[in-house]
Design a protein around this motif. Sequence first.
Motif: not given
Length: 279
Positions: A225-247
Amino acid sequence: MPIFDGLDDIVDTWLNIDESWGRNAPRYRSMTSLRRLCDENGGVGDGGELLRKLYARLVNNWDGQPSRGAENWRHSQNRHLGDNPSLEVSLQRRFMQIVNDNSWANEVPVASGVANTGPDSVDFVRRSDASYSMIELKWPRLDGANEAPLKAAIQVLRYGLAYIFSRDNAETLGYDRNAQPILGASQVQLRVLAPVHFYTRFLAPNRWLERFEKTLDSGIRNLAGETVVMSFAFEQFPDDFTWEPDGFPGDPDGPFDEPRRVAVVKAFQERHRLFREGQ
Protein backbone atom coordinates in the motif's frame (compact mmCIF):
# COMPACT_ATOMS: atom_id res chain seq x y z
CA MET A 1 0.66 -23.04 14.30
CA PRO A 2 3.61 -21.24 12.64
CA ILE A 3 2.50 -18.13 10.78
CA PHE A 4 4.16 -19.41 7.58
CA ASP A 5 2.20 -22.68 7.64
CA GLY A 6 0.47 -23.43 4.33
CA LEU A 7 2.17 -20.70 2.32
CA ASP A 8 4.14 -23.18 0.22
CA ASP A 9 0.96 -24.93 -0.92
CA ILE A 10 -0.45 -21.59 -2.09
CA VAL A 11 2.68 -20.97 -4.18
CA ASP A 12 2.54 -24.42 -5.81
CA THR A 13 -1.13 -23.89 -6.67
CA TRP A 14 -0.50 -20.40 -8.09
CA LEU A 15 2.25 -21.79 -10.33
CA ASN A 16 0.04 -24.72 -11.40
CA ILE A 17 2.56 -27.20 -9.99
CA ASP A 18 0.87 -30.40 -8.87
CA GLU A 19 1.72 -34.02 -8.09
CA SER A 20 2.23 -34.76 -11.79
CA TRP A 21 5.48 -32.76 -11.54
CA GLY A 22 6.89 -35.41 -9.20
CA ARG A 23 8.94 -34.90 -6.05
CA ASN A 24 7.48 -34.04 -2.68
CA ALA A 25 5.71 -30.78 -1.91
CA PRO A 26 6.56 -27.96 -1.88
CA ARG A 27 7.53 -28.62 -5.50
CA TYR A 28 8.32 -25.03 -6.50
CA ARG A 29 11.54 -25.16 -4.48
CA SER A 30 13.37 -27.61 -6.74
CA MET A 31 15.67 -26.65 -9.60
CA THR A 32 13.78 -29.15 -11.76
CA SER A 33 10.52 -27.26 -11.32
CA LEU A 34 12.08 -23.93 -12.20
CA ARG A 35 13.78 -25.39 -15.27
CA ARG A 36 10.42 -26.72 -16.45
CA LEU A 37 8.71 -23.37 -15.86
CA CYS A 38 11.42 -21.62 -17.86
CA ASP A 39 11.44 -24.23 -20.64
CA GLU A 40 7.67 -24.22 -21.05
CA ASN A 41 7.69 -20.41 -20.89
CA GLY A 42 4.08 -20.24 -19.79
CA GLY A 43 2.28 -17.24 -18.46
CA VAL A 44 3.02 -15.81 -15.05
CA GLY A 45 -0.02 -15.37 -12.84
CA ASP A 46 -1.33 -12.31 -11.02
CA GLY A 47 1.27 -11.36 -8.41
CA GLY A 48 -1.27 -9.32 -6.49
CA GLU A 49 -3.53 -12.36 -6.14
CA LEU A 50 -0.64 -14.49 -4.90
CA LEU A 51 0.54 -11.97 -2.32
CA ARG A 52 -2.98 -11.34 -1.02
CA LYS A 53 -3.58 -15.06 -0.54
CA LEU A 54 -0.23 -15.53 1.18
CA TYR A 55 -0.81 -12.63 3.52
CA ALA A 56 -4.35 -13.71 4.36
CA ARG A 57 -3.09 -17.18 5.26
CA LEU A 58 -0.28 -15.73 7.40
CA VAL A 59 -2.71 -13.53 9.34
CA ASN A 60 -5.14 -16.43 9.76
CA ASN A 61 -2.34 -18.55 11.24
CA TRP A 62 -1.67 -16.02 13.99
CA ASP A 63 -3.10 -16.79 17.42
CA GLY A 64 -3.53 -13.11 18.27
CA GLN A 65 -0.96 -13.26 21.07
CA PRO A 66 2.12 -11.05 21.58
CA SER A 67 5.44 -12.18 20.17
CA ARG A 68 7.73 -14.15 22.46
CA GLY A 69 10.74 -13.34 20.28
CA ALA A 70 12.73 -10.56 21.93
CA GLU A 71 15.16 -10.35 18.98
CA ASN A 72 12.68 -9.85 16.14
CA TRP A 73 13.64 -6.97 13.85
CA ARG A 74 16.77 -6.11 15.86
CA HIS A 75 19.54 -4.28 14.00
CA SER A 76 22.78 -5.92 15.13
CA GLN A 77 25.68 -7.94 13.76
CA ASN A 78 26.77 -11.58 14.14
CA ARG A 79 30.43 -11.90 13.13
CA HIS A 80 31.41 -15.27 14.59
CA LEU A 81 32.12 -17.90 11.93
CA GLY A 82 32.18 -21.00 14.11
CA ASP A 83 33.20 -24.38 12.73
CA ASN A 84 32.72 -25.37 9.08
CA PRO A 85 30.28 -22.67 8.02
CA SER A 86 28.54 -22.95 4.67
CA LEU A 87 29.64 -20.78 1.77
CA GLU A 88 26.73 -18.42 2.40
CA VAL A 89 27.32 -18.12 6.14
CA SER A 90 31.07 -17.69 5.74
CA LEU A 91 30.60 -14.92 3.17
CA GLN A 92 27.87 -13.26 5.21
CA ARG A 93 29.86 -13.16 8.44
CA ARG A 94 33.20 -12.35 6.81
CA PHE A 95 31.54 -9.34 5.25
CA MET A 96 30.20 -8.27 8.64
CA GLN A 97 33.69 -8.63 10.13
CA ILE A 98 35.30 -6.28 7.64
CA VAL A 99 32.65 -3.82 6.47
CA ASN A 100 32.87 -1.56 9.56
CA ASP A 101 29.47 -0.06 8.85
CA ASN A 102 26.64 -0.06 11.39
CA SER A 103 24.07 0.46 8.65
CA TRP A 104 24.41 -3.29 7.98
CA ALA A 105 22.86 -5.99 10.17
CA ASN A 106 22.76 -9.73 9.58
CA GLU A 107 20.70 -12.75 10.60
CA VAL A 108 17.79 -10.55 11.63
CA PRO A 109 14.88 -12.59 13.08
CA VAL A 110 11.50 -11.69 11.60
CA ALA A 111 8.86 -13.75 13.42
CA SER A 112 10.48 -15.96 16.06
CA GLY A 113 8.03 -16.67 18.86
CA VAL A 114 5.00 -15.38 16.96
CA ALA A 115 2.39 -18.11 17.48
CA ASN A 116 4.55 -21.25 17.15
CA THR A 117 6.96 -19.85 14.58
CA GLY A 118 10.55 -20.96 15.02
CA PRO A 119 13.77 -19.14 14.14
CA ASP A 120 13.61 -17.58 10.68
CA SER A 121 16.01 -14.80 9.83
CA VAL A 122 16.77 -12.59 6.86
CA ASP A 123 20.46 -12.71 5.95
CA PHE A 124 21.08 -8.96 5.72
CA VAL A 125 19.28 -5.74 6.50
CA ARG A 126 20.83 -2.51 5.19
CA ARG A 127 19.62 0.80 6.60
CA SER A 128 19.81 4.12 4.77
CA ASP A 129 17.88 6.82 6.63
CA ALA A 130 14.25 5.59 6.56
CA SER A 131 14.90 3.16 3.70
CA TYR A 132 15.82 -0.47 4.32
CA SER A 133 16.96 -3.37 2.14
CA MET A 134 16.21 -6.95 3.21
CA ILE A 135 18.60 -9.24 1.38
CA GLU A 136 18.48 -13.01 1.01
CA LEU A 137 22.02 -14.20 0.20
CA LYS A 138 22.62 -17.31 -1.91
CA TRP A 139 25.96 -18.83 -2.84
CA PRO A 140 25.52 -22.42 -4.08
CA ARG A 141 28.51 -24.48 -5.03
CA LEU A 142 29.25 -24.80 -8.72
CA ASP A 143 28.49 -28.54 -8.54
CA GLY A 144 24.79 -27.67 -8.35
CA ALA A 145 23.40 -27.71 -4.82
CA ASN A 146 19.61 -27.74 -4.77
CA GLU A 147 19.13 -23.99 -4.61
CA ALA A 148 17.19 -22.02 -7.19
CA PRO A 149 16.09 -18.39 -7.69
CA LEU A 150 12.39 -19.28 -7.36
CA LYS A 151 12.89 -20.73 -3.89
CA ALA A 152 15.01 -17.75 -2.84
CA ALA A 153 12.42 -15.29 -4.14
CA ILE A 154 9.60 -16.83 -2.12
CA GLN A 155 11.87 -16.95 0.91
CA VAL A 156 12.54 -13.21 0.91
CA LEU A 157 8.88 -12.49 0.08
CA ARG A 158 7.94 -14.36 3.25
CA TYR A 159 10.11 -11.92 5.17
CA GLY A 160 8.35 -9.06 3.42
CA LEU A 161 4.98 -10.48 4.42
CA ALA A 162 6.21 -10.87 8.01
CA TYR A 163 7.31 -7.24 7.89
CA ILE A 164 3.90 -5.96 6.76
CA PHE A 165 2.22 -8.15 9.39
CA SER A 166 4.59 -6.94 12.12
CA ARG A 167 4.03 -3.33 11.17
CA ASP A 168 0.24 -3.68 11.00
CA ASN A 169 0.10 -5.45 14.38
CA ALA A 170 3.08 -3.89 16.17
CA GLU A 171 1.19 -2.87 19.30
CA THR A 172 -0.44 -6.26 19.88
CA LEU A 173 2.79 -8.08 19.11
CA GLY A 174 4.58 -5.93 21.68
CA TYR A 175 6.98 -4.22 19.29
CA ASP A 176 8.45 -0.76 19.89
CA ARG A 177 9.46 1.32 16.87
CA ASN A 178 12.12 3.05 18.95
CA ALA A 179 13.77 -0.31 19.56
CA GLN A 180 12.84 -1.68 16.11
CA PRO A 181 13.05 1.38 13.82
CA ILE A 182 12.70 -0.72 10.66
CA LEU A 183 8.99 -0.92 11.49
CA GLY A 184 8.76 2.79 10.70
CA ALA A 185 10.52 2.55 7.34
CA SER A 186 9.30 4.60 4.39
CA GLN A 187 10.75 2.12 1.88
CA VAL A 188 11.68 -1.58 2.06
CA GLN A 189 13.49 -3.32 -0.78
CA LEU A 190 13.32 -7.13 -0.91
CA ARG A 191 16.31 -8.56 -2.73
CA VAL A 192 17.82 -11.93 -3.62
CA LEU A 193 21.61 -11.53 -3.93
CA ALA A 194 23.70 -14.25 -5.55
CA PRO A 195 26.60 -14.89 -7.94
CA VAL A 196 25.90 -15.02 -11.65
CA HIS A 197 26.13 -18.85 -11.76
CA PHE A 198 23.08 -19.01 -9.48
CA TYR A 199 20.96 -17.53 -12.28
CA THR A 200 22.62 -18.50 -15.56
CA ARG A 201 20.89 -21.82 -16.24
CA PHE A 202 17.47 -20.19 -15.83
CA LEU A 203 17.95 -17.20 -18.15
CA ALA A 204 17.89 -18.79 -21.59
CA PRO A 205 16.21 -19.15 -24.00
CA ASN A 206 13.39 -16.94 -22.72
CA ARG A 207 12.60 -14.30 -20.12
CA TRP A 208 10.32 -16.24 -17.77
CA LEU A 209 12.37 -15.41 -14.68
CA GLU A 210 12.34 -11.72 -15.56
CA ARG A 211 8.55 -11.74 -15.97
CA PHE A 212 8.29 -13.60 -12.66
CA GLU A 213 10.35 -10.88 -10.96
CA LYS A 214 8.09 -8.16 -12.35
CA THR A 215 4.86 -9.80 -11.24
CA LEU A 216 6.18 -10.36 -7.70
CA ASP A 217 7.38 -6.76 -7.56
CA SER A 218 3.96 -5.51 -8.62
CA GLY A 219 2.23 -7.81 -6.14
CA ILE A 220 4.24 -6.78 -3.09
CA ARG A 221 3.96 -3.09 -4.00
CA ASN A 222 0.18 -3.36 -4.12
CA LEU A 223 -0.03 -5.34 -0.90
CA ALA A 224 2.19 -2.92 1.03
CA GLY A 225 0.00 0.00 0.00
CA GLU A 226 0.89 3.65 0.42
CA THR A 227 2.29 3.55 3.96
CA VAL A 228 5.53 1.90 2.91
CA VAL A 229 6.94 1.49 -0.60
CA MET A 230 8.02 -2.13 -0.97
CA SER A 231 9.72 -3.71 -3.98
CA PHE A 232 11.27 -7.00 -5.08
CA ALA A 233 14.18 -7.77 -7.41
CA PHE A 234 16.97 -10.23 -8.13
CA GLU A 235 20.49 -8.89 -7.69
CA GLN A 236 23.88 -10.35 -8.58
CA PHE A 237 27.47 -9.82 -7.57
CA PRO A 238 29.97 -8.59 -10.19
CA ASP A 239 30.77 -11.34 -12.71
CA ASP A 240 34.41 -11.60 -11.65
CA PHE A 241 33.75 -12.01 -7.91
CA THR A 242 34.46 -15.47 -6.52
CA TRP A 243 34.15 -16.80 -3.00
CA GLU A 244 35.82 -19.77 -1.36
CA PRO A 245 36.57 -19.70 2.39
CA ASP A 246 39.06 -22.61 2.25
CA GLY A 247 42.62 -21.60 2.87
CA PHE A 248 41.92 -18.81 5.31
CA PRO A 249 44.74 -18.83 7.87
CA GLY A 250 44.50 -20.08 11.43
CA ASP A 251 41.62 -18.90 13.56
CA PRO A 252 38.33 -19.13 11.58
CA ASP A 253 37.43 -15.72 12.99
CA GLY A 254 40.88 -14.28 12.40
CA PRO A 255 42.02 -11.75 9.78
CA PHE A 256 42.71 -12.48 6.15
CA ASP A 257 44.73 -10.66 3.55
CA GLU A 258 43.88 -7.11 2.50
CA PRO A 259 43.22 -7.84 -1.20
CA ARG A 260 40.52 -10.34 -0.24
CA ARG A 261 39.01 -7.89 2.23
CA VAL A 262 38.84 -5.22 -0.45
CA ALA A 263 37.35 -7.67 -2.98
CA VAL A 264 34.55 -8.71 -0.63
CA VAL A 265 33.52 -5.17 0.27
CA LYS A 266 33.72 -4.08 -3.37
CA ALA A 267 31.53 -6.98 -4.45
CA PHE A 268 28.75 -5.89 -2.09
CA GLN A 269 29.14 -2.25 -3.09
CA GLU A 270 28.94 -3.10 -6.80
CA ARG A 271 26.05 -5.56 -6.63
CA HIS A 272 23.45 -4.75 -9.27
CA ARG A 273 20.06 -5.75 -10.63
CA LEU A 274 20.02 -8.97 -12.60
CA PHE A 275 17.47 -7.48 -14.99
CA ARG A 276 17.78 -3.87 -16.03
CA GLU A 277 14.81 -1.70 -15.12
CA GLY A 278 12.58 -0.57 -17.95
CA GLN A 279 13.32 -3.49 -20.28
